[in-house]
Design a protein around this motif. Structure first.
Motif, PDB file in Angstrom:
ATOM      1  N   MET A 121      -2.381 -10.234   6.758  1.00 10.05           N
ATOM      2  CA  MET A 121      -1.085 -10.335   7.421  1.00 10.05           C
ATOM      3  C   MET A 121      -0.257  -9.080   7.090  1.00 10.05           C
ATOM      4  SD  MET A 121       1.826 -13.292   6.999  1.00 10.05           S
ATOM      5  CE  MET A 121       0.618 -14.576   7.300  1.00 10.05           C
ATOM      6  N   LYS A 122       0.193  -8.383   8.118  1.00 14.12           N
ATOM      7  CA  LYS A 122       0.944  -7.151   7.928  1.00 14.12           C
ATOM      8  C   LYS A 122       2.306  -7.441   7.312  1.00 14.12           C
ATOM      9  CE  LYS A 122       1.690  -2.691   8.536  1.00 14.12           C
ATOM     10  NZ  LYS A 122       0.988  -1.708   7.705  1.00 14.12           N
ATOM     11  N   ASN A 123       2.653  -6.634   6.336  1.00 16.42           N
ATOM     12  CA  ASN A 123       3.930  -6.762   5.640  1.00 16.42           C
ATOM     13  C   ASN A 123       4.586  -5.385   5.641  1.00 16.42           C
ATOM     14  OD1 ASN A 123       5.765  -6.599   3.195  1.00 16.42           O
ATOM     15  ND2 ASN A 123       5.118  -8.727   2.943  1.00 16.42           N
ATOM     16  N   ARG A 124       5.892  -5.332   5.876  1.00 21.43           N
ATOM     17  CA  ARG A 124       6.543  -4.027   5.983  1.00 21.43           C
ATOM     18  C   ARG A 124       6.558  -3.270   4.650  1.00 21.43           C
ATOM     19  NH1 ARG A 124      10.940  -7.599   6.076  1.00 21.43           N
ATOM     20  NH2 ARG A 124      12.644  -7.144   4.607  1.00 21.43           N
ATOM     21  N   PHE A 125       6.211  -3.968   3.560  1.00 15.69           N
ATOM     22  CA  PHE A 125       6.144  -3.318   2.249  1.00 15.69           C
ATOM     23  C   PHE A 125       4.712  -2.974   1.848  1.00 15.69           C
ATOM     24  CE2 PHE A 125       9.995  -5.940   2.122  1.00 15.69           C
ATOM     25  CZ  PHE A 125      10.938  -5.009   1.692  1.00 15.69           C
ATOM     26  N   ASP A 126       3.782  -3.057   2.793  1.00 15.59           N
ATOM     27  CA  ASP A 126       2.367  -2.842   2.471  1.00 15.59           C
ATOM     28  C   ASP A 126       2.117  -1.479   1.837  1.00 15.59           C
ATOM     29  OD1 ASP A 126       1.406  -5.293   3.142  1.00 15.59           O
ATOM     30  OD2 ASP A 126       0.678  -4.736   5.133  1.00 15.59           O
ATOM     31  N   ASP A 127       2.753  -0.445   2.355  1.00 15.97           N
ATOM     32  CA  ASP A 127       2.519   0.895   1.818  1.00 15.97           C
ATOM     33  C   ASP A 127       2.974   0.991   0.360  1.00 15.97           C
ATOM     34  OD1 ASP A 127       1.453   1.696   4.196  1.00 15.97           O
ATOM     35  OD2 ASP A 127       3.265   2.697   4.922  1.00 15.97           O
ATOM     36  N   ARG A 128       4.120   0.396   0.070  1.00 12.56           N
ATOM     37  CA  ARG A 128       4.598   0.393  -1.321  1.00 12.56           C
ATOM     38  C   ARG A 128       3.607  -0.324  -2.237  1.00 12.56           C
ATOM     39  NH1 ARG A 128      11.000  -1.178  -1.766  1.00 12.56           N
ATOM     40  NH2 ARG A 128      11.774   0.031   0.004  1.00 12.56           N
ATOM     41  N   MET A 129       3.162  -1.495  -1.792  1.00 16.42           N
ATOM     42  CA  MET A 129       2.247  -2.279  -2.626  1.00 16.42           C
ATOM     43  C   MET A 129       0.917  -1.557  -2.810  1.00 16.42           C
ATOM     44  SD  MET A 129       3.122  -6.230  -1.533  1.00 16.42           S
ATOM     45  CE  MET A 129       3.232  -5.997   0.243  1.00 16.42           C
ATOM     46  N   ALA A 130       0.455  -0.863  -1.787  1.00 16.94           N
ATOM     47  CA  ALA A 130      -0.792  -0.104  -1.896  1.00 16.94           C
ATOM     48  C   ALA A 130      -0.647   1.027  -2.902  1.00 16.94           C
ATOM     49  CB  ALA A 130      -1.197   0.437  -0.527  1.00 16.94           C
ATOM     50  N   ARG A 131       0.495   1.706  -2.882  1.00 16.90           N
ATOM     51  CA  ARG A 131       0.723   2.789  -3.852  1.00 16.90           C
ATOM     52  C   ARG A 131       0.786   2.240  -5.278  1.00 16.90           C
ATOM     53  NH1 ARG A 131       4.227   4.800   0.333  1.00 16.90           N
ATOM     54  NH2 ARG A 131       6.078   3.906  -0.683  1.00 16.90           N
ATOM     55  N   MET A 132       1.405   1.082  -5.426  1.00 16.82           N
ATOM     56  CA  MET A 132       1.483   0.477  -6.756  1.00 16.82           C
ATOM     57  C   MET A 132       0.100   0.067  -7.261  1.00 16.82           C
ATOM     58  SD  MET A 132       4.921  -1.801  -6.428  1.00 16.82           S
ATOM     59  CE  MET A 132       4.629  -2.581  -7.998  1.00 16.82           C
ATOM     60  N   ARG A 133      -0.725  -0.458  -6.373  1.00 19.12           N
ATOM     61  CA  ARG A 133      -2.082  -0.832  -6.776  1.00 19.12           C
ATOM     62  C   ARG A 133      -2.877   0.399  -7.196  1.00 19.12           C
ATOM     63  NH1 ARG A 133      -7.354  -1.758  -4.971  1.00 19.12           N
ATOM     64  NH2 ARG A 133      -8.220  -3.747  -5.715  1.00 19.12           N
ATOM     65  N   ALA A 134      -2.737   1.488  -6.456  1.00 26.03           N
ATOM     66  CA  ALA A 134      -3.431   2.726  -6.811  1.00 26.03           C
ATOM     67  C   ALA A 134      -2.950   3.249  -8.160  1.00 26.03           C
ATOM     68  CB  ALA A 134      -3.207   3.778  -5.722  1.00 26.03           C
ATOM     69  N   LYS A 135      -1.656   3.120  -8.402  1.00 19.83           N
ATOM     70  CA  LYS A 135      -1.106   3.569  -9.685  1.00 19.83           C
ATOM     71  C   LYS A 135      -1.644   2.710 -10.823  1.00 19.83           C
ATOM     72  CE  LYS A 135       2.907   5.357  -9.674  1.00 19.83           C
ATOM     73  NZ  LYS A 135       4.362   5.634  -9.582  1.00 19.83           N
ATOM     74  N   LYS A 136      -1.777   1.409 -10.583  1.00 19.86           N
ATOM     75  CA  LYS A 136      -2.332   0.503 -11.584  1.00 19.86           C
ATOM     76  C   LYS A 136      -3.742   0.926 -11.963  1.00 19.86           C
ATOM     77  CE  LYS A 136      -3.432  -3.434 -13.727  1.00 19.86           C
ATOM     78  NZ  LYS A 136      -2.978  -3.766 -15.083  1.00 19.86           N
ATOM     79  N   LEU A 137      -4.575   1.256 -10.974  1.00 22.46           N
ATOM     80  CA  LEU A 137      -5.939   1.704 -11.248  1.00 22.46           C
ATOM     81  C   LEU A 137      -5.940   3.006 -12.041  1.00 22.46           C
ATOM     82  CD1 LEU A 137      -7.652   0.932  -7.817  1.00 22.46           C
ATOM     83  CD2 LEU A 137      -8.077  -0.221  -9.981  1.00 22.46           C
ATOM     84  N   ALA A 138      -5.028   3.912 -11.699  1.00 22.59           N
ATOM     85  CA  ALA A 138      -4.937   5.187 -12.416  1.00 22.59           C
ATOM     86  C   ALA A 138      -4.509   4.957 -13.869  1.00 22.59           C
ATOM     87  CB  ALA A 138      -3.949   6.109 -11.711  1.00 22.59           C
ATOM     88  N   GLN A 139      -3.592   4.019 -14.085  1.00 22.19           N
ATOM     89  CA  GLN A 139      -3.133   3.713 -15.445  1.00 22.19           C
ATOM     90  C   GLN A 139      -4.250   3.082 -16.273  1.00 22.19           C
ATOM     91  OE1 GLN A 139       0.194   1.314 -14.340  1.00 22.19           O
ATOM     92  NE2 GLN A 139       1.627   3.033 -14.255  1.00 22.19           N
ATOM     93  N   THR A 140      -5.070   2.263 -15.617  1.00 17.95           N
ATOM     94  CA  THR A 140      -6.206   1.660 -16.314  1.00 17.95           C
ATOM     95  C   THR A 140      -7.206   2.724 -16.729  1.00 17.95           C
ATOM     96  OG1 THR A 140      -5.932  -0.395 -15.074  1.00 17.95           O
ATOM     97  CG2 THR A 140      -8.074  -0.025 -16.105  1.00 17.95           C
ATOM     98  N   GLU A 141      -7.471   3.654 -15.827  1.00 19.36           N
ATOM     99  CA  GLU A 141      -8.385   4.750 -16.149  1.00 19.36           C
ATOM    100  C   GLU A 141      -7.805   5.624 -17.256  1.00 19.36           C
ATOM    101  OE1 GLU A 141     -11.602   7.331 -16.225  1.00 19.36           O
ATOM    102  OE2 GLU A 141     -11.371   5.263 -15.512  1.00 19.36           O
TER     103      GLU A 141
END
Length: 714
Positions: A1-21
């Motif tokens: 389901m498309k959400n107008r905040f999808d881009d923000r959430m995607a960037r946060m998820r990518a940042k989470k992966l980078a922080q884990t690494e």
């Protein structure tokens, strides 16, 4: 389901992966939960010892260290995030020693070593705060509460007790205030209008809750985040609560006032969940038995799906539940295959807890808020998942005791086993009593006291009589190893006479190496093991269960208010426990991992494994309100959307039969094997190691192998 905040959430998820690494590269591997913690600046803060051993102990020293850290703790502000703050320091892990040497337990050390007991003395507390208290009072209300009781309780040391808690709150408020300043500073420089407004709103939210209680969903989430960040920093507390009922009033009020819509709610809750994988429960009954599922229960699951990181969400399954919540939850489980959510069974948990003398209403309030454990938020001190008896080691002691005295039979070995199991359990209970007596001088519960019922009212630490209830957990580990070993000896030595006792012991000492002893192992492995219905292994497993229950329950002391509760759970200690145990008569090789929790050993049946597993683990439950989780490894060829109803039916069947908790993995074998060889290949692969989820790449090769072996042999 498309959400107008999808881009923000995607960037946060990518940042989470980078922080884990980043954690993996800088700090190395971590065989624990995937905490939301990020790598701190090097050399910014060091502990302040108050002991010659270089560690720190007691109320004043813990407060000094915590406040010192809060005063300089870096701020974390992300323009994409609805909330500010991340934790960076494991304060309790930064000490050189975890137990105050002024209170030794040398009288227990011999048996702790002999039976390979994890005694829990000095370990970080595993009990749950009452977040509803926090969001109703806010920091200002907590200060007023402390001041009130400070005037009433004026006994020896109590003024200092209250003052130290006030210092802790003040230091947290200082940390929050620095985030307010940083959000405003970044907003001045931000050119993107949406990000600029978000930063200013971050500041406004934090200004509101600096003293006042939250009134909106965003404020409530931010308040909860600040508390758990501080508590995590202090002593790793990760217990959550009934998050949907906790947040529902704020969400509904926001809707009524027209200040929120669906997309915004999903965005807020995605930010909330990605902050740290706290253990939250959804659904289930309230104390009167009414289902707690609401619109926000579904929004939380939708938000979890948006970020799809390491998560620890539990769905409480009960007779009166919203069936669509279960279907939706299973749908996300099979869609994402990242080990979330998991499922707890209300019926057995409530009935079991009531056997301790508690009401059904109180039993329903005891919820899934930890790796394997239940807790009454803010009411009980439990030491959940901290104290474990390695029953495989107890069995080994009994086995060789009988060999040495020449009294060898399965019955004689059983008598020795029950004798040693009672001694081991008593040792574990004595360790708990030692912990309760002296923990306030070691690692007091400065943060958890704040959101508990009793410590402020009594002026006593939660570990020292401040809590309402002391339901103390002792877990048994290695159940299947013990049961299958007894079954193999009885069947192949005494009944079928295929091998002799002498052959068995020689094979064990040789670790089954060589053709002769491998032949012995093949005979032993032919036993009908625990996991197969009405098998010899199941008969012995039930005997072990009953003996362990009796040993644990006999330690309860009504005069002191200590209720001891048995469970079966090994956490990730299956590896370490196995290293203490040589080869066993079930055919297990020496020093390899023991069986996992209440699960049968892998490969216990050749087909119908899911249904057999569900029946076996349900039947073996200790039955006093603690869990004995079913670890369920599902092949992705079965765990598809079209089979979601079948999976849901098995979940419900397990709980109808008496099960308490299900942890599920859905993993592609080839993908996991490739990731095991090269963790960099799948940096976003999440597995449920046991009660917790973690990024596969963050696990050591030994722990990755543990997961690999489970899925290959299941």
């Amino acid at each position: 389901m498309k959400n107008r905040f999808d881009d923000r959430m995607a960037r946060m998820r990518a940042k989470k992966l980078a922080q884990t690494e980043d954690k993996r590269q800088v700090e190395g591997l971590l065989d624990e939960d995937d905490y939301g913690r990020i790598v701190p600046p090097k050399g910014l803060w060091k502990t302040i010892p108050n002991s010659p051993d270089g560690s720190f102990y007691g109320y004043e020293a813990w407060t000094d260290n915590f406040c010192s850290l809060m005063d300089i703790h870096p701020v974390y502000v992300d323009p994409d995030d609805a909330f500010t703050g991340r934790w960076m320091y494991f304060m309790s892990k930064m000490r050189k020693n975890k137990w105050n040497p002024e209170y030794p337990y040398t009288h227990l050390e011999e048996n702790i070593k002999k039976y390979d007991i994890i005694c829990g003395i000095g370990d970080d507390a595993h009990f749950a705060p009452d977040y509803s208290m926090g969001v109703s009072l806010g920091w200002g209300g907590l200060i007023e509460k402390i001041e009130k009781w400070k005037k009433i309780n004026t006994g020896s040391g109590q003024t200092e007790f209250y003052n130290l808690h006030l210092r802790a709150i003040s230091s947290i408020q200082g940390w929050i205030n620095r985030h307010i300043e940083k959000s405003k500073e970044l907003a001045q420089k931000e050119t993107d209008p949406e990000r600029k407004e978000n930063l200013l709103e971050q500041a406004r939210v934090n200004e509101k809750i600096l003293f006042g209680a939250p009134t909106t969903l965003r404020e409530a989430c931010q308040w909860i985040i600040w508390y758990h960040l501080a508590s995590r920093t202090y002593n790793r507390d990760g217990a959550g609560g009934q998050i949907d009922s906790l947040l529902q009033p704020f969400y509904e009020n926001d809707l009524k006032n027209g200040i929120i819509d669906h997309d915004t709610a999903v965005y807020y809750l995605a930010c909330f969940l990605i902050n740290d994988p706290i253990y939250w429960q959804l659904g289930g009954p309230d104390k009167n038995g009414k289902d707690q599922t609401s619109e926000i229960s579904y929004i939380i699951l939708e938000a979890a799906d948006k970020i799809n990181t390491s998560l620890n969400i539990t769905i409480r399954v009960h007779d009166g539940m919203d069936e669509n919540l279960l279907r939706t939850a299973v749908g996300y489980l099979v869609k994402n295959k990242n080990g979330w959510p998991r499922f707890s069974g209300d019926q057995a948990l409530v009935e079991g807890f009531m056997k301790n003398g508690y009401s059904s209403g109180l039993a329903r309030e005891r919820i899934a808020v930890g790796c394997n454990w239940m807790s009454l938020p803010g009411l009980e001190y439990t030491m959940n998942d901290l104290v474990k008896v390695n029953m495989a080691k107890v069995f080994e002691v009994a086995l060789y005791e009988n060999r040495n005295n020449g009294n060898i039979s399965s019955g004689a070995i059983w008598d020795s086993f029950t004798k040693h199991l009672k001694i081991a359990t008593h040792t574990a209970a004595e360790g708990i009593r030692h912990h309760l007596k002296y923990q306030k001088y070691n690692e007091p519960e400065l943060l958890l006291n704040l959101l508990s019922h009793g410590p402020m009212e009594k002026g006593l630490d939660a570990s020292d009589g401040g809590a309402e209830y002391y339901n103390l957990a002792i877990d048994g580990a290695g159940l299947a190893i013990v049961a299958d070993s007894f079954a193999a000896m009885e069947r192949h030595i005494e009944e079928n006479r295929e091998i002799s006792w002498e052959q068995l012991f020689k094979a064990l000492e040789a670790n089954f190496s060589g053709d002769e002893y491998e032949h012995v192992r093949r005979i032993l492995r032919k036993t009908d093991r625990f996991g197969k219905e009405n098998s010899c292994g199941e008969k012995w497993a039930l005997k072990v269960r009953d003996s362990f229950n009796d040993a644990v329950r006999s330690e309860s002391d009504s005069e002191k208010g200590h209720c001891f509760m048995p469970g079966f759970f090994s956490w990730a200690n299956t590896v370490a426990f196995g290293k203490a145990v040589g080869a066993t008569p079930d055919g297990r090789y020496a020093y390899t991992p023991i069986s996992h929790g209440a699960n049968p050993s892998p490969g216990f049946v050749s087909d119908g494994a899911s249904l057999s597993l569900a029946k076996a683990v349900a039947k073996i439950q200790p039955g006093y309100g603690n869990t004995a989780p079913m670890q369920w490894e599902l092949d992705p060829t079965f765990a598809m959307e079209g089979n979601a109803d079948i999976i849901a039916a098995i979940i419900k069947s397990h709980f109808k039969l008496g099960g308490t908790l299900i942890n599920v993995n859905i993993m592609d074998k080839e993908k996991v094997l490739e990731a095991h060889k090269d963790p960099n290949k799948y940096p976003d692969l999440v597995v449920r190691v046991t009660g917790f989820t973690a990024y596969f790449s963050m696990l050591s090769p030994e722990f990755r192998q543990l997961v690999v072996d489970r899925i290959l042999e299941s």
